[in-house]
Design an enzyme around this catalytic site. Structure first.
Site, PDB file in Angstrom:
ATOM      1  N   ASN A 166       0.617  -1.408   0.292  1.00  0.00           N
ATOM      2  CA  ASN A 166       0.021  -0.251   0.074  1.00  0.00           C
ATOM      3  C   ASN A 166       0.777   0.968   0.233  1.00  0.00           C
ATOM      4  O   ASN A 166       1.188   1.430   1.065  1.00  0.00           O
ATOM      5  CB  ASN A 166      -0.960  -0.429   1.035  1.00  0.00           C
ATOM      6  CG  ASN A 166      -2.030  -0.919   0.976  1.00  0.00           C
ATOM      7  OD1 ASN A 166      -3.150  -1.239   0.518  1.00  0.00           O
ATOM      8  ND2 ASN A 166      -1.423  -1.985   1.791  1.00  0.00           N
ATOM      9  N   GLU A 167       0.975   2.048  -1.014  1.00  0.00           N
ATOM     10  CA  GLU A 167       1.749   2.922  -1.082  1.00  0.00           C
ATOM     11  C   GLU A 167       0.902   4.387  -0.667  1.00  0.00           C
ATOM     12  O   GLU A 167       0.167   4.044  -1.034  1.00  0.00           O
ATOM     13  CB  GLU A 167       2.810   2.609  -2.917  1.00  0.00           C
ATOM     14  CG  GLU A 167       3.184   1.685  -3.579  1.00  0.00           C
ATOM     15  CD  GLU A 167       4.363   1.542  -3.006  1.00  0.00           C
ATOM     16  OE1 GLU A 167       4.737   1.652  -2.002  1.00  0.00           O
ATOM     17  OE2 GLU A 167       5.532   0.665  -3.693  1.00  0.00           O
ATOM     18  N   SER A 168       2.703   5.460  -0.928  1.00  0.00           N
ATOM     19  CA  SER A 168       1.968   6.804  -0.590  1.00  0.00           C
ATOM     20  C   SER A 168       0.519   6.945  -1.031  1.00  0.00           C
ATOM     21  O   SER A 168       0.984   6.663  -2.602  1.00  0.00           O
ATOM     22  CB  SER A 168       3.050   7.710  -0.913  1.00  0.00           C
ATOM     23  OG  SER A 168       3.568   7.031  -0.353  1.00  0.00           O
TER      24      SER A 168
END
Ligand code: F6R
Length: 436
Positions: A166-168
């Site tokens: 879950n990236e930025s």
């Protein structure tokens, strides 16, 4: 279920911290403590005749944890027969038997060495056709829900604050899904894939929502490289730019970190802001320079009010006024500046760093890339040479980042040619050769 303040953190230390953070001397003692927590959970569930649902991570961070769990199984009889695991993520596309697959990682580090049932191990499937992924992800979540949710979720943290993949930018209620990997994440993984070009661009990840629903979340982080993002996640605002910061809203999440990863937390970096400390010269210097930097003022311009308003009034009371402290630190700084980096011959300059009668030295300058030596310390380099020391430079490029391979090879072959043409004589100290 172990809850809350399992690792004994005082409220005082937590003043700036919005997530419980426990600092261990080393990553190995920390990993052992987490393994103990997991073992106790597995055993307490076993006693109740229940399954223990673990959420697992891959990457370098949990390796020592898995090694300790394997040891607990082999040497202390910890059984995994009541354990069901769900891994956070898998690269997409990815064959399960590929060297870089998380299936292989988990088998090699944990599953093949304990008595967990193969059908109880779940890892997102990296082989599916794209149009089946959405349905598959819903099914992955459904399996977790049907088992009553994750009891304990292990997490690492990416340099950008990602949890799972879950990236930025990920939402707090994001679901399990196919995601595009951030450039930072791909660069971090590129060594494993022999270069960025071969590194996957996408992955399947458990969503933030399922992570937040876990009864207990243990995020682990080691090394100074993680210290900035740990501070942001623990002390900063909740933001989707740092998905780990969502854990501030989890009622039973803990960050288990080693000393290096904790080094930017306020209680470590600026302990005087957290509790009464015994001021040493080193701490005074650190605090005063930090104050000057944060207020963007020269040291000599700091006022009594600056000290008071920034948590340093006890220092002022002990050693003030500000003017005296400022001069003291300024003089200390001055004494670190020298025109004789290798030492000053025949001088009795006891208040400076150089020795009075220095030996001729052999100096090795490490430079990340060809040119950094000149840009960052060219004057010192030249002075060391002029003062008669033997000066060498080691360029630390592997040729794959910033300096292209052909460039690195060109310089390497140039060195070989120069060495051969000078009948195997090594370049004399300080001789600079330009490429043809
Ligand atoms: C891996 C995962 C990632 C890693 C993170 C840190 O399953 O979910 O979020 O935990 O990228 O990686 P390492 O531990 O290699 O620093």
């Amino acid at each position: 279920m172990l809850k809350g303040n399992v690792y004994n953190v005082t409220d005082f230390e937590k003043r700036f911290e919005r997530i419980e953070a426990v600092i261990f001397e080393s990553s190995s003692t920390a990993s052992k403590a987490v393994a103990q927590e997991i073992a106790k959970l597995i055993q307490s569930k076993e006693k109740l005749g229940e399954k223990c649902i673990l959420g697992l991570a891959t990457g370098s961070t949990p390796k020592a944890l898995y090694a300790e769990l394997v040891r607990l199984h082999k040497e202390e009889g910890l059984s995994f027969t009541n354990v069901i695991t769900f891994n956070l993520d898998e690269y997409y596309p990815m064959e399960p038997d590929s060297v870089n697959s998380y299936v292989r990682f988990m088998k090699e580090l944990l599953f093949d060495h304990v008595d967990i049932l193969p059908e109880n191990c779940h890892i997102p499937d990296g082989t599916l056709p794209k149009d089946e992924i959405f349905k598959y992800c819903n099914g992955y979540e459904k399996k977790i829900e049907d088992l009553g949710g994750i009891d304990l979720q292990i997490l690492g943290i990416g340099g950008n604050g990602h949890i799972g993949f879950n990236e930025s930018g990920s939402l707090q209620n994001s679901k399990t899904r196919l995601v595009a990997l951030d450039h930072i994440t791909r660069v971090a993984a590129s060594n494993d894939f022999s270069g960025l070009a071969n590194t996957p661009r996408t992955a399947i990840t458990l969503g933030v929502k399922k992570i937040m629903e876990a009864t207990r979340v243990v995020l682990m982080a080691w090394g100074e490289g993680k210290s900035n993002i740990i501070r942001e996640a623990v002390e900063g605002d909740i933001t989707n730019q740092v998905p780990a910061s969502f854990l501030q809203e989890h009622e039973n999440a803990v960050f288990i970190i080693d000393k290096a990863a904790s080094s930017k937390l306020t209680r470590i970096n600026s302990p005087w802001l957290v509790e009464k400390i015994a001021w040493t010269d080193q701490l005074v210097r650190k605090a005063v320079l930090g104050l000057a930097l944060s207020l963007n003022k020269p040291v000599l311009m700091l006022t009594d009010a600056d000290y008071i308003e920034n948590g340093m009034s006890d220092l002022l009371a002990d050693s003030g006024p500000a003017y005296d402290i400022n001069i003291y630190i300024f003089n200390k700084l001055q004494h670190t500046i020298t025109g004789w980096p290798g030492g000053k011959p025949k001088a009795d300059d006891t208040h400076r760093p150089e020795r009075a009668t220095p030996e001729k030295k052999r100096v090795l300058i490490f430079s990340p890339h060809p040119d950094d030596d000149i840009i960052s310390m060219g004057g010192t380099f030249r002075r060391l040479h002029n003062q008669g020391h033997e000066v060498h430079v080691a360029y630390q490029t592997s040729g794959n980042i910033a300096v292209a391979d052909d460039e690195a090879l060109r310089f390497a072959s140039f060195v070989v040619i120069t060495t051969i043409s000078s009948k195997l004589e090594v370049l004399k100290p300080g001789e600079f050769m330009m490429p043809p």
